[in-house]
Scaffold this motif. Structure first.
Motif, PDB file in Angstrom:
ATOM      1  N   SER A   1     -13.747  -4.135  -1.043  1.00 22.69           N
ATOM      2  CA  SER A   1     -13.956  -3.592  -2.385  1.00 22.69           C
ATOM      3  C   SER A   1     -12.676  -2.995  -2.947  1.00 22.69           C
ATOM      4  CB  SER A   1     -15.046  -2.517  -2.360  1.00 22.69           C
ATOM      5  OG  SER A   1     -16.261  -3.050  -1.932  1.00 22.69           O
ATOM      6  N   VAL A   2     -11.971  -2.228  -2.141  1.00 19.06           N
ATOM      7  CA  VAL A   2     -10.724  -1.615  -2.596  1.00 19.06           C
ATOM      8  C   VAL A   2      -9.703  -2.704  -2.943  1.00 19.06           C
ATOM      9  CG1 VAL A   2      -8.763  -0.186  -1.899  1.00 19.06           C
ATOM     10  CG2 VAL A   2     -11.086   0.537  -1.347  1.00 19.06           C
ATOM     11  N   LEU A   3      -9.555  -3.660  -2.063  1.00 14.79           N
ATOM     12  CA  LEU A   3      -8.562  -4.721  -2.298  1.00 14.79           C
ATOM     13  C   LEU A   3      -8.938  -5.634  -3.455  1.00 14.79           C
ATOM     14  CD1 LEU A   3      -7.706  -5.552   1.416  1.00 14.79           C
ATOM     15  CD2 LEU A   3      -6.311  -4.279  -0.233  1.00 14.79           C
ATOM     16  N   SER A   4     -10.226  -5.736  -3.771  1.00 15.75           N
ATOM     17  CA  SER A   4     -10.647  -6.617  -4.868  1.00 15.75           C
ATOM     18  C   SER A   4     -10.321  -6.047  -6.240  1.00 15.75           C
ATOM     19  CB  SER A   4     -12.142  -6.905  -4.772  1.00 15.75           C
ATOM     20  OG  SER A   4     -12.890  -5.739  -5.063  1.00 15.75           O
ATOM     21  N   ILE A   5     -10.016  -4.771  -6.318  1.00 16.14           N
ATOM     22  CA  ILE A   5      -9.681  -4.185  -7.619  1.00 16.14           C
ATOM     23  C   ILE A   5      -8.362  -4.743  -8.146  1.00 16.14           C
ATOM     24  CG2 ILE A   5      -9.023  -2.024  -8.761  1.00 16.14           C
ATOM     25  CD1 ILE A   5     -11.167  -0.644  -7.104  1.00 16.14           C
ATOM     26  N   ILE A   6      -7.437  -5.035  -7.274  1.00 22.45           N
ATOM     27  CA  ILE A   6      -6.116  -5.515  -7.711  1.00 22.45           C
ATOM     28  C   ILE A   6      -6.213  -6.811  -8.516  1.00 22.45           C
ATOM     29  CG2 ILE A   6      -3.816  -6.191  -6.911  1.00 22.45           C
ATOM     30  CD1 ILE A   6      -4.624  -3.136  -6.665  1.00 22.45           C
ATOM     31  N   PRO A   7      -6.935  -7.839  -8.048  1.00 23.71           N
ATOM     32  CA  PRO A   7      -7.053  -9.042  -8.883  1.00 23.71           C
ATOM     33  C   PRO A   7      -7.849  -8.805 -10.169  1.00 23.71           C
ATOM     34  CG  PRO A   7      -7.722  -9.519  -6.614  1.00 23.71           C
ATOM     35  CD  PRO A   7      -7.494  -8.053  -6.719  1.00 23.71           C
ATOM     36  N   LEU A   8      -8.723  -7.809 -10.175  1.00 28.36           N
ATOM     37  CA  LEU A   8      -9.531  -7.549 -11.367  1.00 28.36           C
ATOM     38  C   LEU A   8      -8.714  -7.025 -12.538  1.00 28.36           C
ATOM     39  CD1 LEU A   8     -12.770  -5.960  -9.880  1.00 28.36           C
ATOM     40  CD2 LEU A   8     -12.529  -8.196 -10.962  1.00 28.36           C
ATOM     41  N   ILE A   9      -7.591  -6.380 -12.279  1.00 28.63           N
ATOM     42  CA  ILE A   9      -6.795  -5.827 -13.372  1.00 28.63           C
ATOM     43  C   ILE A   9      -5.731  -6.804 -13.879  1.00 28.63           C
ATOM     44  CG2 ILE A   9      -7.219  -3.454 -12.649  1.00 28.63           C
ATOM     45  CD1 ILE A   9      -4.366  -3.386 -11.519  1.00 28.63           C
ATOM     46  N   ARG A  10      -5.782  -8.019 -13.384  1.00 27.99           N
ATOM     47  CA  ARG A  10      -4.842  -9.054 -13.803  1.00 27.99           C
ATOM     48  C   ARG A  10      -4.880  -9.200 -15.317  1.00 27.99           C
ATOM     49  NH1 ARG A  10      -6.646 -14.845 -12.556  1.00 27.99           N
ATOM     50  NH2 ARG A  10      -7.011 -14.847 -14.740  1.00 27.99           N
ATOM     51  N   PRO A  11      -3.826  -9.301 -16.041  1.00 26.52           N
ATOM     52  CA  PRO A  11      -2.441  -9.590 -15.688  1.00 26.52           C
ATOM     53  C   PRO A  11      -1.616  -8.334 -15.368  1.00 26.52           C
ATOM     54  CG  PRO A  11      -2.626  -9.610 -18.044  1.00 26.52           C
ATOM     55  CD  PRO A  11      -4.010  -9.349 -17.485  1.00 26.52           C
TER      56      PRO A  11
ATOM     57  N   TRP B   1      -0.917  -3.128 -10.198  1.00 24.70           N
ATOM     58  CA  TRP B   1      -1.079  -1.758  -9.728  1.00 24.70           C
ATOM     59  C   TRP B   1       0.236  -1.316  -9.096  1.00 24.70           C
ATOM     60  CZ3 TRP B   1      -4.270   2.007 -10.717  1.00 24.70           C
ATOM     61  CH2 TRP B   1      -4.296   3.119  -9.892  1.00 24.70           C
ATOM     62  N   GLN B   2       0.810  -0.248  -9.631  1.00 27.85           N
ATOM     63  CA  GLN B   2       2.113   0.216  -9.172  1.00 27.85           C
ATOM     64  C   GLN B   2       2.029   1.504  -8.361  1.00 27.85           C
ATOM     65  OE1 GLN B   2       5.060  -1.427  -9.725  1.00 27.85           O
ATOM     66  NE2 GLN B   2       3.827  -3.055 -10.591  1.00 27.85           N
ATOM     67  N   SER B   3       0.821   1.961  -8.076  1.00 26.40           N
ATOM     68  CA  SER B   3       0.680   3.232  -7.383  1.00 26.40           C
ATOM     69  C   SER B   3       0.079   3.033  -5.994  1.00 26.40           C
ATOM     70  CB  SER B   3      -0.181   4.167  -8.230  1.00 26.40           C
ATOM     71  OG  SER B   3      -0.011   5.500  -7.820  1.00 26.40           O
ATOM     72  N   LEU B   4      -0.474   4.082  -5.441  1.00 28.45           N
ATOM     73  CA  LEU B   4      -0.964   4.058  -4.062  1.00 28.45           C
ATOM     74  C   LEU B   4      -2.284   3.316  -3.923  1.00 28.45           C
ATOM     75  CD1 LEU B   4      -0.163   7.761  -3.281  1.00 28.45           C
ATOM     76  CD2 LEU B   4       1.157   5.763  -2.631  1.00 28.45           C
TER      77      LEU B   4
ATOM     78  N   PHE C   1      -5.156  14.085   1.453  1.00 31.22           N
ATOM     79  CA  PHE C   1      -4.377  13.187   0.600  1.00 31.22           C
ATOM     80  C   PHE C   1      -4.996  13.068  -0.799  1.00 31.22           C
ATOM     81  CE2 PHE C   1      -3.985   8.947  -1.183  1.00 31.22           C
ATOM     82  CZ  PHE C   1      -2.622   8.881  -1.366  1.00 31.22           C
ATOM     83  N   LEU C   2      -6.318  13.235  -0.902  1.00 32.32           N
ATOM     84  CA  LEU C   2      -7.001  13.076  -2.184  1.00 32.32           C
ATOM     85  C   LEU C   2      -6.622  14.150  -3.199  1.00 32.32           C
ATOM     86  CD1 LEU C   2     -10.512  12.081  -0.830  1.00 32.32           C
ATOM     87  CD2 LEU C   2      -8.733  10.579  -1.735  1.00 32.32           C
ATOM     88  N   ASP C   3      -5.943  15.205  -2.754  1.00 26.53           N
ATOM     89  CA  ASP C   3      -5.489  16.253  -3.667  1.00 26.53           C
ATOM     90  C   ASP C   3      -4.173  15.885  -4.355  1.00 26.53           C
ATOM     91  OD1 ASP C   3      -7.665  17.868  -3.019  1.00 26.53           O
ATOM     92  OD2 ASP C   3      -6.613  18.738  -1.298  1.00 26.53           O
ATOM     93  N   ALA C   4      -3.603  14.744  -4.013  1.00 21.01           N
ATOM     94  CA  ALA C   4      -2.325  14.319  -4.601  1.00 21.01           C
ATOM     95  C   ALA C   4      -2.487  14.125  -6.111  1.00 21.01           C
ATOM     96  CB  ALA C   4      -1.851  13.027  -3.953  1.00 21.01           C
ATOM     97  N   PRO C   5      -1.520  14.588  -6.892  1.00 20.23           N
ATOM     98  CA  PRO C   5      -1.617  14.479  -8.357  1.00 20.23           C
ATOM     99  C   PRO C   5      -1.095  13.147  -8.898  1.00 20.23           C
ATOM    100  CG  PRO C   5       0.309  15.739  -7.780  1.00 20.23           C
ATOM    101  CD  PRO C   5      -0.366  15.377  -6.473  1.00 20.23           C
ATOM    102  N   VAL C   6      -1.372  12.066  -8.208  1.00 18.29           N
ATOM    103  CA  VAL C   6      -0.910  10.742  -8.622  1.00 18.29           C
ATOM    104  C   VAL C   6      -2.109   9.804  -8.710  1.00 18.29           C
ATOM    105  CG1 VAL C   6       1.366  11.055  -7.589  1.00 18.29           C
ATOM    106  CG2 VAL C   6      -0.462  10.046  -6.244  1.00 18.29           C
ATOM    107  N   PRO C   7      -1.983   8.720  -9.457  1.00 20.12           N
ATOM    108  CA  PRO C   7      -3.065   7.729  -9.466  1.00 20.12           C
ATOM    109  C   PRO C   7      -3.152   7.032  -8.115  1.00 20.12           C
ATOM    110  CG  PRO C   7      -1.421   7.246 -11.169  1.00 20.12           C
ATOM    111  CD  PRO C   7      -0.913   8.378 -10.363  1.00 20.12           C
ATOM    112  N   TYR C   8      -4.372   6.736  -7.694  1.00 21.69           N
ATOM    113  CA  TYR C   8      -4.555   6.013  -6.443  1.00 21.69           C
ATOM    114  C   TYR C   8      -5.893   5.292  -6.443  1.00 21.69           C
ATOM    115  CZ  TYR C   8      -6.983  10.412  -5.214  1.00 21.69           C
ATOM    116  OH  TYR C   8      -7.780  11.520  -5.212  1.00 21.69           O
ATOM    117  N   ILE C   9      -5.988   4.310  -5.568  1.00 24.78           N
ATOM    118  CA  ILE C   9      -7.241   3.630  -5.263  1.00 24.78           C
ATOM    119  C   ILE C   9      -7.416   3.781  -3.757  1.00 24.78           C
ATOM    120  CG2 ILE C   9      -8.550   1.482  -5.295  1.00 24.78           C
ATOM    121  CD1 ILE C   9      -6.709   0.528  -7.568  1.00 24.78           C
TER     122      ILE C   9
END
Length: 136
Positions: A18-28, A31-34, A46-54
């Motif tokens: 499920s996590v890995l399937s998100i990357i093809p879904l946002i095509r074109p 994902w440049q983050s974690l 780690f979930l307290d990090a102030p950055v975007p992540y999946i």
């Protein structure tokens, strides 16, 4: 529009898929983050990090919920999505009208067809998906 996205699923195979399937879904877009398919329970800080992540986690605990007040939580076990806010997409009306025929065709199937696992699709669903992917 990058967000913190956490997918919860007790099945490790489904979780990582499920996590890995998100990357093809946002095509074109790319994902440049974690991206962490399975985050071990002893690394939930780690979930307290102030950055975007999946991120994928196996268990939803009360501590986890309190950490994710602003994140999008996808509970694959319960088939639910929770988010504090839903961003408006650019050209949302045009996107919805373009997707409506495909959606109608997919949900217009019988009740039993809708109960089928997501990885098994009918010929009509497969054809609609191929036409949608080919139109982009």
């Amino acid at each position: 529009m990058e967000k913190q996205i956490v997918i919860v699923c007790s099945n490790l195979g489904m979780l990582s898929a499920s996590v890995l399937s998100i990357i093809p879904l946002i095509r074109p877009y790319q994902w440049q983050s974690l991206l962490i398919p399975v985050l071990p329970n002893d690394m939930l800080d780690f979930l307290d990090a102030p950055v975007p992540y999946i991120v994928g986690v196996q268990n939803k605990t009360p501590d986890l919920q309190s950490r994710l007040a602003n994140a999008v939580i996808i509970d694959a076990n319960k088939n639910q999505i929770k988010s504090a806010s839903v961003p408006q997409l650019p050209q949302q009306k045009e996107l919805l009208s373009a997707l409506r025929p495909y959606h109608s065709r997919l949900v217009g199937e019988s009740y039993l067809a809708r109960k089928r696992p997501v990885y098994e699709c009918t010929d009509a669903q497969g054809g609609s998906s191929q036409r949608f992917l080919g139109s982009s």
